[in-house]
Design a protein around this motif. Sequence first.
Motif, PDB file in Angstrom:
ATOM      1  N   LEU A   1      44.131  31.599  31.377  1.00  0.00           N
ATOM      2  CA  LEU A   1      43.793  32.831  32.099  1.00  0.00           C
ATOM      3  C   LEU A   1      42.664  33.571  31.405  1.00  0.00           C
ATOM      4  O   LEU A   1      42.453  33.414  30.207  1.00  0.00           O
ATOM      5  CB  LEU A   1      45.025  33.741  32.148  1.00  0.00           C
ATOM      6  N   ASP A   2      41.956  34.423  32.164  1.00  0.00           N
ATOM      7  CA  ASP A   2      40.892  35.188  31.517  1.00  0.00           C
ATOM      8  C   ASP A   2      41.496  36.342  30.710  1.00  0.00           C
ATOM      9  O   ASP A   2      42.656  36.705  30.873  1.00  0.00           O
ATOM     10  CB  ASP A   2      39.867  35.686  32.539  1.00  0.00           C
ATOM     11  N   ALA A   3      40.687  36.921  29.817  1.00  0.00           N
ATOM     12  CA  ALA A   3      41.200  37.827  28.789  1.00  0.00           C
ATOM     13  C   ALA A   3      41.993  38.999  29.374  1.00  0.00           C
ATOM     14  O   ALA A   3      43.058  39.347  28.871  1.00  0.00           O
ATOM     15  CB  ALA A   3      40.036  38.342  27.950  1.00  0.00           C
ATOM     16  N   LYS A   4      41.495  39.591  30.450  1.00  0.00           N
ATOM     17  CA  LYS A   4      42.131  40.771  31.001  1.00  0.00           C
ATOM     18  C   LYS A   4      43.514  40.453  31.566  1.00  0.00           C
ATOM     19  O   LYS A   4      44.494  41.149  31.316  1.00  0.00           O
ATOM     20  CB  LYS A   4      41.239  41.337  32.105  1.00  0.00           C
ATOM     21  N   LEU A   5      43.546  39.333  32.328  1.00  0.00           N
ATOM     22  CA  LEU A   5      44.784  38.908  32.949  1.00  0.00           C
ATOM     23  C   LEU A   5      45.792  38.516  31.880  1.00  0.00           C
ATOM     24  O   LEU A   5      46.996  38.748  32.005  1.00  0.00           O
ATOM     25  CB  LEU A   5      44.477  37.714  33.865  1.00  0.00           C
ATOM     26  N   ARG A   6      45.263  37.930  30.789  1.00  0.00           N
ATOM     27  CA  ARG A   6      46.128  37.482  29.702  1.00  0.00           C
ATOM     28  C   ARG A   6      46.864  38.685  29.111  1.00  0.00           C
ATOM     29  O   ARG A   6      48.049  38.642  28.867  1.00  0.00           O
ATOM     30  CB  ARG A   6      45.270  36.800  28.632  1.00  0.00           C
ATOM     31  N   GLN A   7      46.135  39.788  28.949  1.00  0.00           N
ATOM     32  CA  GLN A   7      46.731  41.015  28.437  1.00  0.00           C
ATOM     33  C   GLN A   7      47.894  41.464  29.312  1.00  0.00           C
ATOM     34  O   GLN A   7      48.956  41.800  28.827  1.00  0.00           O
ATOM     35  CB  GLN A   7      45.675  42.139  28.417  1.00  0.00           C
ATOM     36  N   ARG A   8      47.649  41.464  30.643  1.00  0.00           N
ATOM     37  CA  ARG A   8      48.670  41.968  31.547  1.00  0.00           C
ATOM     38  C   ARG A   8      49.878  41.036  31.577  1.00  0.00           C
ATOM     39  O   ARG A   8      51.012  41.482  31.620  1.00  0.00           O
ATOM     40  CB  ARG A   8      48.074  42.128  32.951  1.00  0.00           C
ATOM     41  N   MET A   9      49.590  39.706  31.568  1.00  0.00           N
ATOM     42  CA  MET A   9      50.697  38.757  31.639  1.00  0.00           C
ATOM     43  C   MET A   9      51.574  38.840  30.394  1.00  0.00           C
ATOM     44  O   MET A   9      52.764  38.571  30.454  1.00  0.00           O
ATOM     45  CB  MET A   9      50.167  37.328  31.815  1.00  0.00           C
ATOM     46  N   ARG A  10      50.980  39.248  29.245  1.00  0.00           N
ATOM     47  CA  ARG A  10      51.781  39.424  28.033  1.00  0.00           C
ATOM     48  C   ARG A  10      52.908  40.398  28.276  1.00  0.00           C
ATOM     49  O   ARG A  10      54.061  40.109  27.994  1.00  0.00           O
ATOM     50  CB  ARG A  10      50.905  39.999  26.920  1.00  0.00           C
ATOM     51  N   SER A  11      52.541  41.579  28.807  1.00  0.00           N
ATOM     52  CA  SER A  11      53.573  42.597  29.029  1.00  0.00           C
ATOM     53  C   SER A  11      54.561  42.119  30.088  1.00  0.00           C
ATOM     54  O   SER A  11      55.763  42.343  29.968  1.00  0.00           O
ATOM     55  CB  SER A  11      52.954  43.910  29.493  1.00  0.00           C
ATOM     56  N   GLU A  12      54.024  41.440  31.121  1.00  0.00           N
ATOM     57  CA  GLU A  12      54.921  40.981  32.179  1.00  0.00           C
ATOM     58  C   GLU A  12      55.919  39.951  31.669  1.00  0.00           C
ATOM     59  O   GLU A  12      57.091  39.976  32.019  1.00  0.00           O
ATOM     60  CB  GLU A  12      54.110  40.392  33.338  1.00  0.00           C
ATOM     61  N   LEU A  13      55.425  39.031  30.841  1.00  0.00           N
ATOM     62  CA  LEU A  13      56.302  37.992  30.296  1.00  0.00           C
ATOM     63  C   LEU A  13      57.411  38.625  29.466  1.00  0.00           C
ATOM     64  O   LEU A  13      58.575  38.251  29.563  1.00  0.00           O
ATOM     65  CB  LEU A  13      55.498  37.054  29.398  1.00  0.00           C
ATOM     66  N   LYS A  14      57.001  39.592  28.622  1.00  0.00           N
ATOM     67  CA  LYS A  14      57.954  40.253  27.747  1.00  0.00           C
ATOM     68  C   LYS A  14      58.997  40.984  28.585  1.00  0.00           C
ATOM     69  O   LYS A  14      60.206  40.897  28.318  1.00  0.00           O
ATOM     70  CB  LYS A  14      57.187  41.232  26.841  1.00  0.00           C
TER      71      LYS A  14
END
Lengths: 358, 288
Positions: free
Chosen positions: A172-185
């Motif tokens: 994933l691109d950097a921005k989406l990666r940031q958001r998916m981190r919180s979502e995964l958690k």
Amino acid sequence: MQHASEACQLIGLGRSYGRGASAHRALDGIDLSIRANEFFTLLGPSGCGKTTLLRLIAGFDQPTSGQISIFGEDVAGLPPEDRPVNTVFQHYALFPHLTVAQNVGFALRMLGSPQSEIAASVARMVALVGLEGMEHRRPDQLSGGQKQRVALARALAPGPKILLLDEPLSALDAKLRQRMRSELKALQRETGITFVFVTHDQDEALAMSDRIAVMQGGRVQQLGRPDEIYEAPANRFVADFIGGANLIPARIGSQGAEAEGLGVIPATGEPGAAVTLVIRPERLAILPATQKAKDDLGPLTVVERIYMGNELSFRLEGAAVPLHVTLPRGGLRGALDFSPGDRVALRPEAGAIRVLAS
Amino acid sequence: MKLHRLLLAPSLGTILIFMALPISLTTLYSVLSPAQYGGVIWQPSAEAYVRLLFERDIFDDTLTFNADYLQILGRSVVQAGLATILCLLIGLPTAWFIATRPAGKKSLWLMLVTVPYWVNLLVRTIALLLILRDEGPVNGALQSLGLTDGPLSLAYNNFAIGLGLVSSFLPFMILPLYAAIERFDFSLLEAAYDLHASRWQAVWSVILPILRPGLIAGGLLVFIPGIGSYLAPDILGGGKTLMLGNLIGMQFQGSRNWPFGAALSTVLMTVTLVALILVARRAAREEA
């Protein structure tokens, strides 16, 4: 025997490729116990054995030695389809000929669940990952982030006891990666499922994990909470791999560790022993050489000033190795700035210097 | 722009001269009247198509239904269909095996598949006949081992024709399947097992649906030449069990009824075209 709160217990786990002297040990005697409801991360550079370890837990590969048990049950010889774990693959591995709904319902269909139950589960999972309205799309009609969510929903649908995630954010691109981190958690907290997350990205690991196992050369180098790993690295490798650190060679002298060009740092040890000093770049204050106090390090020369938006980074020479110091931009509002050629001294925060045996 | 079109000229010319022209001529001949010693006379007639289904009484010109030619068409479809299924059953595991070899070994295996095709089809078909005939090595081995008393009749029947078709067209099944399996993402197979699929479920729910384009391509490449094949039924069938190809050949050689031969060819082309369109349509519908 095993404690009930252990989701996955690995004992003396090894995996070698080839035989005899040329054998490559991808995993070399791994002992780990992963707790129930934990977000557990295997962190390391490529080739460290983290993916091999994940594949052994999933059942795609068999260990050459050791034992794996999942919630107290030895899974040796159990094929992947009979293990209570599911995987989110690195490149998602979504079935291209099936719709989102069919992908998510795949496992329950294979298990022979009744149609109504599959439909209910698909609806629940699609809602969980926020993909309502996408049920009838095919994978090639989805964006990277949407594919990621389908892969998550698909792996969670059969209700695994452990969810294995193989670098799921790397595509994933950097921005989406940031958001998916919180979502995964958030997803992990919501479902209460044990997550075993594989990554080579230390920021990801620090941000999401309850505990991290740092791996290198087929072994676990350090196991601990993110703050333990960052603040108290167990060895050179961990210090260098996590967050970047100044690794300074030094030798134990009569008053402490003597480091070339820096001075004497309080440390105990066998006189004459070679040690490595570990200092994080952001735990050093930088000041003009004229203000150097007795316990400050230096003097050193600024050779590079790097502006990085939210922080300012300096490269300094004069010690055995080039040193890096970073200052938060906020702390710079005053006149505290330096240019290449300036003579400076360094003042470490209390407890900022760790002394490791070399 | 103009130069671009010029680049297409050789292939367009070839298609025109060697495909469009013969097909048009064939269709035209099928609606003309036969000349006595081959060739046609320019007199329009539907007789060739009537003959396909009916027999005309020599004395009073009454038509009675005759299924002989339809049977030959049917036999051709069945033979080609069976050969396609057999090629699929043999070709799929073979293609899978080759596609899963290490990168350096694949081309060697692919070359081995094509080795028999360095020999002319006629020679290969005759060789197969020599192997299958009563005095051939297969019957010789069976008898000397005491497994059979007399020779099994392996040649000059539908079995021999089927074997001939399979051996002629097998690579046309293996090669497209190989290409499809080569592109197959094997992590999908792991995903299937991970999601609790058994081996068979993985084959039916993941592998076969994803290999479908390759299966269809291979199937058409075997079925279409199979239905019109000439050599296998001529040599291995001993001319006793006709397929459409032989019937057409006879019209231009022994029987000298060019319009009837042309009509049979037109029917064969039409059947093939309809089959192709049906397959293409279904594929398009399932894609959508």
